[in-house]
Design an enzyme around this catalytic site. Sequence first.
Site, PDB file in Angstrom:
ATOM      1  N   HIS A   1       0.823  -1.215   0.000  1.00 21.42           N
ATOM      2  CA  HIS A   1       0.000   0.000   0.000  1.00 21.42           C
ATOM      3  C   HIS A   1       0.859   1.269   0.000  1.00 21.42           C
ATOM      4  O   HIS A   1       1.883   1.344   0.650  1.00 21.42           O
ATOM      5  CB  HIS A   1      -0.930  -0.005   1.203  1.00 21.42           C
ATOM      6  N   ASP A   2       0.396   2.271  -0.735  1.00 21.05           N
ATOM      7  CA  ASP A   2       0.999   3.607  -0.761  1.00 21.05           C
ATOM      8  C   ASP A   2       2.429   3.650  -1.297  1.00 21.05           C
ATOM      9  O   ASP A   2       3.131   4.637  -1.083  1.00 21.05           O
ATOM     10  CB  ASP A   2       0.963   4.261   0.634  1.00 21.05           C
TER      11      ASP A   2
ATOM     12  N   GLY B   1       4.892  -1.068   3.180  1.00 18.94           N
ATOM     13  CA  GLY B   1       4.084   0.096   2.840  1.00 18.94           C
ATOM     14  C   GLY B   1       4.903   1.376   2.718  1.00 18.94           C
ATOM     15  O   GLY B   1       5.965   1.507   3.309  1.00 18.94           O
TER      16      GLY B   1
END
Lengths: 284, 196
Positions: free
Chosen positions: A121-122, A139
Amino acid sequence: MSKISKWALVDSSAELGADVSIGPFCEIGPAVKIESGCELMNHVTIQGITRIGPNNVLYQNVVIGAAPQDLKYNGGPTETIIGSNNVFRENCTVHRGTELGEGRTVIGNGNLFMVGVHVAHDCIVEDNVLLGNQTTLAGHVRIEEGAVLSALIGIHHFVRVGKYSYIGGLTPVRRDVPPFVKFSGDPNAVRGINEEGLKRRKFSEAEIAALKQAFRRLFREGNSITEQLDQLEAEEDLVEHVRYLCRFLRESCQDRFGRYQEMARQDSRQDRQFRRPAELRKKE
Amino acid sequence: MEPDTRLIIGEGNVFRENVTLNRGTPHGGGQTVIGSNNYFMIGAHIGHDCEVEDNTVISNYVQIGGHGKIEGNAWLSAFTGTHQFVTIGRFTFTGGHCGCVHDIPPFTRAAGIYPCEIRGINTTGLERAGFAQERIEALKEAYRYLYRRRNGKTMAQAVAELAGQNELDENVRYLVEFLQRAARHRLGRYRELSRR
């Protein structure tokens, strides 16, 4: 002409460009947009709010846009954005962003993701990056352009990998990797300028020589890297790449763990309390 | 014919992409048991005859060898690998690429590629799980006594001394008993004693 297997499950709201090829047992969700020339082999799953640019090739079992593996994620509408001309080999996984991060995972153009690579994520992966087998990004990681990562590398969250750097196999990367260098080992160490990689990327002899000289001064001479940075940055006629290297190191030195991006993290201590993942919380 | 061995999974677990769980073997007890509320991230593998308790987080590409045990609330980072018969204690945290060749005591933090070392008490994990500060302090003191002792005592002596104390904190007691169990096996893998 698009070629979609009769065994593929493509949602009627999904947007497909011209010449998109979708193999059997693929599943394409409703908020997905795939631009022209993409080739999806069999068993590819694309979920969430996902935009895939033109001419990407996705091998078997690739999963793009699935929910992040983050206990802080609350099921919000976050995105995955992929540029053009990327190759994702078997079992690659790319997760969408989280509410407390950027809200989106972004992949640029011309990258090669080998078997089993995970982009969490991200994360932001810029252009022309190569990631070896099973390499796993945590992340909020940022990989700058032209970096080459070998196999089985684990990257700690919030780490930034500088452009045109090289990371050796099996390295647990805990801090920012400076641009233009070779990096490996546990404990992590900068091993020298990535001369071979820079030659392959058509850097001039003069640029490479300047970087090598800067490397010696920064990592092999003097008492501390900050002292050496002070001296080097005071010089006026620095090559652009050396200046970039200095700025990068200066930023990384500001964080106590050497992860500059972590200084901007947005979650509070309260957010980090142990909790069940979002998939299960919504069932309660 | 398929042998009559099992895989038993509790409630509220999440299994992400490409996770593999093997069932038990006839000579190893015949069942692999997964508790409840565990989070298995991408590519994790749980070998035959393993036992995973509750509320654990098992990150990407973690490989658990056969007959292993992961106690409750353990947190294994990416690429952690365990030898067969290894037990990971409760509330333990392992760093990335951690090669666990013997039992990893509860409430601690293990790191280093191979073999891994015990680096301290998992303070952050315990705080997040809501442990009171004085309970964490008690564990830290026990850790210092056991692992940072430099008064000529061996580990076994330090463990025995701590075990002999009355009014020991409940968690410290558990840690000490865990170490005593592990020490019974030549290579520090308690579950290997029951190998058939």
